[in-house]
Scaffold this active site. Structure first.
Site, PDB file in Angstrom:
ATOM      1  N   THR A  49       0.859  -1.185   0.000  1.00  0.00           N
ATOM      2  CA  THR A  49       0.000   0.000   0.000  1.00  0.00           C
ATOM      3  C   THR A  49       0.897   1.237   0.000  1.00  0.00           C
ATOM      4  O   THR A  49       2.121   1.123  -0.007  1.00  0.00           O
ATOM      5  CB  THR A  49      -0.914   0.033   1.242  1.00  0.00           C
ATOM      6  OG1 THR A  49      -0.121   0.363   2.399  1.00  0.00           O
ATOM      7  CG2 THR A  49      -1.598  -1.313   1.476  1.00  0.00           C
ATOM      8  N   CYS A  50       0.281   2.414   0.045  1.00  0.00           N
ATOM      9  CA  CYS A  50       1.090   3.640   0.057  1.00  0.00           C
ATOM     10  C   CYS A  50       1.885   3.774   1.354  1.00  0.00           C
ATOM     11  O   CYS A  50       2.904   4.467   1.394  1.00  0.00           O
ATOM     12  CB  CYS A  50       0.203   4.863  -0.148  1.00  0.00           C
ATOM     13  SG  CYS A  50      -1.097   5.033   1.089  1.00  0.00           S
ATOM     14  N   THR A 115     -10.424   1.558   8.348  1.00  0.00           N
ATOM     15  CA  THR A 115     -10.958   0.301   7.815  1.00  0.00           C
ATOM     16  C   THR A 115     -10.408  -0.079   6.447  1.00  0.00           C
ATOM     17  O   THR A 115     -10.549  -1.224   6.030  1.00  0.00           O
ATOM     18  CB  THR A 115     -12.491   0.382   7.713  1.00  0.00           C
ATOM     19  OG1 THR A 115     -12.847   1.511   6.896  1.00  0.00           O
ATOM     20  CG2 THR A 115     -13.122   0.564   9.088  1.00  0.00           C
TER      21      THR A 115
END
Length: 454
Positions: A49-50, A115
């Protein structure tokens, strides 16, 4: 068999390092296959992910698994292993399992309790499954992680309190209006904070959004994101009459909304409340308008106080979730221990059936007059005796495998039934098969490495 989590995230590496180690979506299938084909790797999942790049692997040896996971990252991204190693965090076995559960629950995120990461964990696992690089262990572990993450968000308050200034304004508005459905929003200024707050309001059902900005092009651009309209500041009084929500962040040196023009607008609103969020510094909205009936005004300090309070509440919820994670780790380890008992059960069955087979051969030699039917009957009944004798010990050894002191109990079980030789031979055969598989470029069985290790 060992579980290893290795990677970096926003806490261990600056963005200039993280951006060099991000897998693009189209690269992931190939990357998964390459990682899985590395020496020692039995299963793998890549989470990218980033804010994090993490490899989760099941390896047959700890040292080899660690080394080749790091080597894979260095080779894939064309960086020196020595350059990237200082930023990597390596977690093994229980610590790796705990880390995955914390990540899935949002406890390791920049914003505690968010989330989005749960969906990213699920997608990473599903892709690894599609590429056939997961097996018995990770199929169970990642399903537990995703299920736990869902339960955490549905049964605790970890993600219910706003922890950003932009969303805190939305939460306040809900307390006043109940819902934003049918409400009209007026945005003064087209800065980032205004944009973020508008996005939250739009996502929560705002009926229309109007934007006013000194630069018309910026107003048009922001309004277009929400199918809204751009208006000039000359229309401010009319816009205030129509708006239910005002968000202001213009950067002006003087008040944009004064008590006078607010009072004028309120006269024509027929008692409809006006909710105003002033997130500008210096302030855009005259604080005196809060004295007008049916006007609810909040500035940046009000919102920041709400955010800080909510962050403290999330930390309290995180402590509760920590207890849930500990229980989940115990459940997974109990399940994992039952895999370790498989070689023990197999060895005991094979030994018992070998004794039964030798006994039948002896009977046939000593009683040559027995018919083929007699031999079949004897064979069936002696096997039945073996199965009945083994039923209780095998049931008990499965129960022992799930207990905290399983290692000692299983070692005792192995000694009582003198199974050391059978298990040693089985482990040697597995090791030889694995080595041959690597030489031939084949994948070893997913069950390899699950033999009881003492």
């Amino acid at each position: 068999m060992h579980t290893i989590a290795i990677g970096l995230n926003y806490k261990t590496a600056p963005v200039e390092i993280r951006e060099k180690l991000v897998f693009s979506e189209h690269q992931l299938p190939e990357a998964l296959k390459k990682l899985r084909s590395s020496k020692s790797m039995m299963e793998c999942v890549i989470l990218s992910t980033c804010n994090r790049t993490e490899l989760y692997v099941v390896a047959d040896q700890l040292h080899t698994g660690r080394y080749f996971a790091k080597a894979f990252l260095a080779e894939w991204f064309s960086v020196d292993m020595e350059d990237v190693t200082p930023y990597l965090v390596i977690r093994e076995n229980d610590h790796a399992i705990e880390h995955l559960f914390r990540v899935a629950c949002g406890l390791d995120s920049m914003v505690i309790g968010e989330t989005q990461i749960l969906g990213q964990v699920k997608q990473a696992f599903l892709l690894a499954q599609e590429e056939k690089v997961t097996g018995t262990v990770f199929n169970q572990l990642f399903k537990q992680a995703v299920t736990l993450g869902k339960r955490v968000h549905s049964s605790t308050e970890i993600s219910s309190q706003a922890v950003s200034v932009s969303y805190a304004g939305v939460e306040l508005g809900k307390k006043i209006f109940g819902t934003f459905s049918g409400k009209h929003v007026l945005i003064l200024g087209a800065g980032k904070m205004s944009e973020l707050t508008a996005k939250h309001l739009y996502a929560n059902g705002a009926a229309s959004i109007s934007v006013m900005n000194r630069t018309k092009e910026n107003a048009v651009e922001l309004a277009s994101q929400f199918a809204g309209t751009a208006r000039s500041f000359a229309e401010l009084n009319d816009a205030l009459k129509e708006a239910d929500v005002v968000i202001s962040s213009t950067g002006a040196r003087d008040f944009v909304v004064t008590k006078e023009n607010a009072a004028d607008a309120l006269k024509k609103r027929k008692g409809r409340p006006l909710f105003a969020i002033d997130i500008a510094v210096p302030r855009d909205i005259d604080p005196e308008i809060a004295t007008i009936s049916d006007v609810y005004l909040y500035d940046i300090d009000d919102l920041q106080n709400i955010v800080e309070t909510n962050k403290k509440e999330r930390k309290k919820e995180a402590e509760k979730i920590g207890v849930m994670i500990e229980a989940e780790i115990d459940d997974f380890k109990a399940w994992l221990n039952t895999l370790g008992v498989v070689p023990l059960i197999t060895a005991l069955r094979e030994k018992a059936l070998q004794i039964q087979g030798d006994t039948m051969e002896s009977i046939e030699r000593k009683l040559p007059h027995l018919s083929e039917r007699d031999i079949k009957v004897l064979n069936k009944h002696t096997k039945s005796i073996v199965n009945q004798l083994l039923r209780d010990p095998l049931t008990r050894v499965k129960e022992l495998a799930a207990e905290p002191d399983a290692k000692h109990s299983l070692e005792l079980f192995k000694t009582i039934f003198a199974l050391e030789a059978q298990i040693e031979l089985a482990e040697k055969a597995e090791a030889d098969h694995a080595e041959q598989s690597w030489k031939e470029g084949q994948r070893p069985s997913l069950n390899q490495g699950m033999a009881l290790r003492t």
